[in-house]
Write an enzyme that holds these catalytic residues in place. Sequence first.
Site, short mmCIF file in Angstrom:
data_model
loop_
_atom_site.label_atom_id
_atom_site.label_comp_id
_atom_site.label_asym_id
_atom_site.label_seq_id
_atom_site.Cartn_x
_atom_site.Cartn_y
_atom_site.Cartn_z
N ARG A 171 35.46 15.70 65.56
CA ARG A 171 35.96 14.68 66.49
C ARG A 171 36.90 13.71 65.78
O ARG A 171 37.88 13.24 66.36
CB ARG A 171 34.78 13.94 67.12
CG ARG A 171 35.19 13.06 68.29
CD ARG A 171 34.02 12.55 69.07
NE ARG A 171 33.17 11.68 68.27
CZ ARG A 171 31.99 11.22 68.67
NH1 ARG A 171 31.51 11.54 69.86
NH2 ARG A 171 31.27 10.43 67.89
N GLU A 197 32.10 5.80 81.75
CA GLU A 197 31.02 5.65 80.78
C GLU A 197 30.72 4.17 80.58
O GLU A 197 31.35 3.31 81.19
CB GLU A 197 31.36 6.34 79.45
CG GLU A 197 32.54 5.76 78.71
CD GLU A 197 32.77 6.45 77.36
OE1 GLU A 197 31.83 6.95 76.74
OE2 GLU A 197 33.94 6.45 76.92
N LYS A 255 38.08 8.24 69.27
CA LYS A 255 37.27 7.09 68.86
C LYS A 255 38.17 6.13 68.08
O LYS A 255 38.01 5.94 66.86
CB LYS A 255 36.08 7.58 68.03
CG LYS A 255 34.88 6.67 68.11
CD LYS A 255 33.62 7.39 67.70
CE LYS A 255 32.49 6.45 67.40
NZ LYS A 255 32.07 5.58 68.50
N1 PLP Z 1 31.08 6.62 74.26
C1 PLP Z 1 31.56 5.69 73.43
C2 PLP Z 1 32.64 4.81 73.93
C3 PLP Z 1 31.04 5.55 72.14
O1 PLP Z 1 31.52 4.62 71.32
C4 PLP Z 1 30.02 6.41 71.72
C5 PLP Z 1 29.48 6.32 70.37
O2 PLP Z 1 29.82 7.04 69.49
C6 PLP Z 1 29.55 7.37 72.61
C7 PLP Z 1 30.10 7.44 73.87
C8 PLP Z 1 28.47 8.32 72.20
O3 PLP Z 1 28.96 9.33 71.36
P1 PLP Z 1 28.01 10.00 70.30
O4 PLP Z 1 26.84 10.52 71.04
O5 PLP Z 1 28.81 11.09 69.70
O6 PLP Z 1 27.65 8.95 69.33
C1 COI Z 2 27.94 4.96 67.92
O1 COI Z 2 27.07 5.17 68.77
O2 COI Z 2 27.88 5.48 66.79
C2 COI Z 2 29.08 4.11 68.18
O3 COI Z 2 30.05 4.23 67.48
C3 COI Z 2 29.02 3.09 69.22
C4 COI Z 2 29.42 1.78 68.65
C5 COI Z 2 30.12 0.98 69.65
C6 COI Z 2 28.26 1.08 68.04
#
Ligand code: PLP
Ligand code: COI
Length: 361
Positions: free
Chosen positions: A102, A241, A205
């Site tokens: 990612r 989201e 991200k």
């Molecule tokens: N959506 C956003 C905006 C996020 O910052 C995160 C955190 O990483 C997620 C979703 C969840 O992604 P993940 O499950 O890969 O941490």
């Molecule tokens: C995560 O879940 O790792 C994220 O990056 C979310 C963050 C806004 C704390």
Amino acid sequence: MTTQELASSQENMSDTTPTTAPKADLDWPNLGFGLHKADFSIRHTWKDGSWDLGVLSPDENIPINIAATCLHYGQACFEGLKAFETKSGDVVVFRIEQNAKRMINSCEKILMEPVPEEMFIDSVFRVINANRRFVPPYGTGACLYIRPLVIGSAPQVGVKPAGEYVFLVLVTPVGPYFKTGFKPVDLIVVEDIDRAAPLGVGDAKVGGNYAAGMRATLRAKEQGFTEVLYLDAREKKFIDESGPANFFAITKDNQYITPASSSILASITNKSLMILARDMGLEAKRRPIGVDEIFDFAEAGCCGTAAVITPIGSITYRDRKVTYCPDGKSGPISAKLYDRLRAIQVGDEPDVHDWVRVVPE
Ligand code: PLP
Ligand code: COI
């Protein structure tokens, strides 16, 4: 960086804390999601066509040119993943290669030099090993949060890519993202602020997405809510989201559903939960979810690395409020998913999907 260079970089750890050092003196069960100084971070530079071997440093600062593109034009992206101590004392990480992939996508979207997957994994392992005393003990509910970051570090006053990049990884021991832990949170649907546009960088991200959401989150908190729920920016009809996490719901006929949208982050937790839901015999679907559907769900939740599963207790949309956890507790399916995910992440349940990697010492 070649494989041989990677191997020699792993040997060059004599200046770091021994991996057998006693654990840091922290109140592990009561950690929040905050920054605790650890011993080392790692930094690599990309210059003249290649990444260097990287150095572990106790310094929490980096020297940076005042005209660096990350500072002015937002050329910056990050990742978030967690390391856990298992019952047998190993340190494990969850689906690290997904974070590496990612981050490549995020770098490519804002024209930064991508970090090769193997280098990403090696650097994360080096940082974990240099900070083993900050990996929370098994059973405390805490974990080591790992934050890789890529920034454009060279100066440009015209709007164009930096041409020089820094990849760094910092770590911090953490507890739950939402203060309530696995207790239901209250969300408000926001319609007058967008986090991301359908053809923008909401699926990457990048730092700017989080800056764009700060106003909405702050206002929601001032109004007594925990977080916001964004709608699609074009029509304001579909759920996107939450600020720091994906959204999922359990329908009354026991389906796990989660939004299909081009402007949300592809959550690794969410993808994993879809698989676990199917393992549990549920249908799991990604599809556009109309905001009006919130009034029909059996359960709803936020999911992400930091949020894990955080059950949603209520959603306020315009002048209506729907509640999902009248007794203040998560619904049964979210609870079961949470338990299964955590058990796999900390090595208590067999890793049938090959998601967990032991960090080699
Ligand atoms: N959506 C956003 C905006 C996020 O910052 C995160 C955190 O990483 C997620 C979703 C969840 O992604 P993940 O499950 O890969 O941490
Ligand atoms: C995560 O879940 O790792 C994220 O990056 C979310 C963050 C806004 C704390």
